[in-house]
Design a protein around this motif. Structure first.
Motif, mmCIF file in Angstrom:
data_model
loop_
_atom_site.group_PDB
_atom_site.id
_atom_site.type_symbol
_atom_site.label_atom_id
_atom_site.label_comp_id
_atom_site.label_asym_id
_atom_site.label_seq_id
_atom_site.Cartn_x
_atom_site.Cartn_y
_atom_site.Cartn_z
ATOM 1 N N GLU A 54 0.835 -1.208 0.000
ATOM 2 C CA GLU A 54 0.000 0.000 0.000
ATOM 3 C C GLU A 54 0.869 1.256 0.000
ATOM 4 O OE1 GLU A 54 -2.566 2.008 3.393
ATOM 5 O OE2 GLU A 54 -3.542 0.195 2.603
ATOM 6 N N GLN A 55 1.894 1.276 0.831
ATOM 7 C CA GLN A 55 2.787 2.425 0.877
ATOM 8 C C GLN A 55 3.566 2.571 -0.429
ATOM 9 O OE1 GLN A 55 4.816 1.110 4.464
ATOM 10 N NE2 GLN A 55 4.334 3.069 5.441
ATOM 11 N N ALA A 60 5.230 5.620 -4.980
ATOM 12 C CA ALA A 60 5.474 5.710 -6.426
ATOM 13 C C ALA A 60 4.785 6.933 -7.022
ATOM 14 C CB ALA A 60 5.007 4.435 -7.123
ATOM 15 N N ALA A 61 3.564 7.189 -6.623
ATOM 16 C CA ALA A 61 2.846 8.360 -7.137
ATOM 17 C C ALA A 61 3.559 9.651 -6.731
ATOM 18 C CB ALA A 61 1.410 8.363 -6.618
ATOM 19 N N ARG A 62 4.050 9.688 -5.509
ATOM 20 C CA ARG A 62 4.755 10.890 -5.028
ATOM 21 C C ARG A 62 6.113 11.053 -5.716
ATOM 22 N NH1 ARG A 62 2.041 13.005 -0.804
ATOM 23 N NH2 ARG A 62 0.455 11.680 0.142
ATOM 24 N N LEU A 63 6.796 9.942 -5.973
ATOM 25 C CA LEU A 63 8.074 10.026 -6.683
ATOM 26 C C LEU A 63 7.869 10.469 -8.132
ATOM 27 C CD1 LEU A 63 9.950 6.900 -5.295
ATOM 28 C CD2 LEU A 63 10.439 9.317 -4.812
ATOM 29 N N ALA A 64 6.783 10.034 -8.742
ATOM 30 C CA ALA A 64 6.476 10.472 -10.112
ATOM 31 C C ALA A 64 6.324 11.989 -10.149
ATOM 32 C CB ALA A 64 5.214 9.784 -10.619
ATOM 33 N N ARG A 114 8.462 10.604 3.297
ATOM 34 C CA ARG A 114 7.843 11.063 4.541
ATOM 35 C C ARG A 114 6.328 11.166 4.369
ATOM 36 N NH1 ARG A 114 11.282 14.981 5.544
ATOM 37 N NH2 ARG A 114 12.558 13.691 6.871
ATOM 38 N N ARG A 115 5.890 11.739 3.244
ATOM 39 C CA ARG A 115 4.448 11.905 3.008
ATOM 40 C C ARG A 115 3.740 10.572 2.772
ATOM 41 N NH1 ARG A 115 6.412 16.582 -0.232
ATOM 42 N NH2 ARG A 115 6.174 18.367 1.148
ATOM 43 N N LEU A 166 12.679 3.914 -8.647
ATOM 44 C CA LEU A 166 12.330 3.291 -7.381
ATOM 45 C C LEU A 166 12.786 1.849 -7.531
ATOM 46 C CD1 LEU A 166 11.033 3.371 -4.586
ATOM 47 C CD2 LEU A 166 8.855 2.784 -5.677
ATOM 48 N N VAL A 167 13.662 1.406 -6.622
ATOM 49 C CA VAL A 167 14.342 0.127 -6.788
ATOM 50 C C VAL A 167 14.080 -0.777 -5.592
ATOM 51 C CG1 VAL A 167 16.594 -0.958 -7.168
ATOM 52 C CG2 VAL A 167 16.145 1.329 -8.089
#
Length: 193
Positions: A54-55, A60-64, A114-115, A166-167
């Motif tokens: 879930e995290q 992934a969305a935040r890194l995008a 963090r978010r 993201l690895v």
């Protein structure tokens, strides 16, 4: 799964550094080090550790978004090196232009973690851009200073990091001493795209 955000240098930059560092693996005491494989060389921007499924989606969305806001590719070149005490030997990075771009990207990946609830709100991971070349098998048994001196003249060709990854880090499973983790990208986004 164990995750981290990273930049991967291009094959040409890796080959250049591999040619330069090959003689280091034959220095006295080099057998007391676990040398990392060139294909696994990377710059960790943020290490997240164990992350739930879930995290991972939220991260992934935040890194995008962080990659999109990055402002474009990050110009870099590998050069010189250093050590973390008697634990690790690393190659450094130089930025001829926009020296703060890499630090901003690392801060953005940390904020994304963090978010997404991966880092505690009060965590302040430090960022020192480096590419790990070797780790001491037993702390305190190998003096890494001669290796750092040998790395000092290295100045790689310029290149640009063009994507944020993201690895997933997969730990060794064979039980063979010296086996290294396997790194599998689970997400990649163009910088500034």
């Amino acid at each position: 799964m164990r995750l981290f955000a990273a930049l991967w240098p291009p094959a040409e930059a890796v080959a250049e550094l591999a040619r330069f560092t090959r003689p280091l693996t034959r220095l006295p005491g080099a057998g007391d080090l676990r040398w990392t494989r060139p294909e696994s060389w990377h710059f960790t921007l943020s290490f997240y550790g164990e992350v739930s499924e879930e995290q991972t989606d939220d991260l992934a969305a935040r890194l995008a978004r962080a990659a999109h806001r990055a402002g474009g590719p990050v110009p870099m070149r590998l050069g010189a090196g250093g050590r973390f005490g008697d634990r690790a030997l690393w190659a450094g990075v130089h930025q001829d232009t926009d020296r703060a771009a890499l630090a901003r990207l690392a801060a953005a990946t940390t904020a994304a973690g963090r978010r997404a609830g991966v880092f505690p709100a009060d965590a302040h991971p430090s960022f020192r851009p480096h590419l790990t070349l070797a780790r001491a098998r037993n702390r305190g048994t190998t003096d890494l200073r001669p290796y750092v001196v040998q790395l000092e003249p290295f100045a790689g060709s310029s290149w640009s990091a063009r994507e944020l990854l993201l690895v997933r880090s997969e730990p060794p499973t064979s039980g063979v001493p010296g086996e290294q983790p396997r790194y599998v990208p689970v997400g990649r986004w163009p910088l500034g795209g």
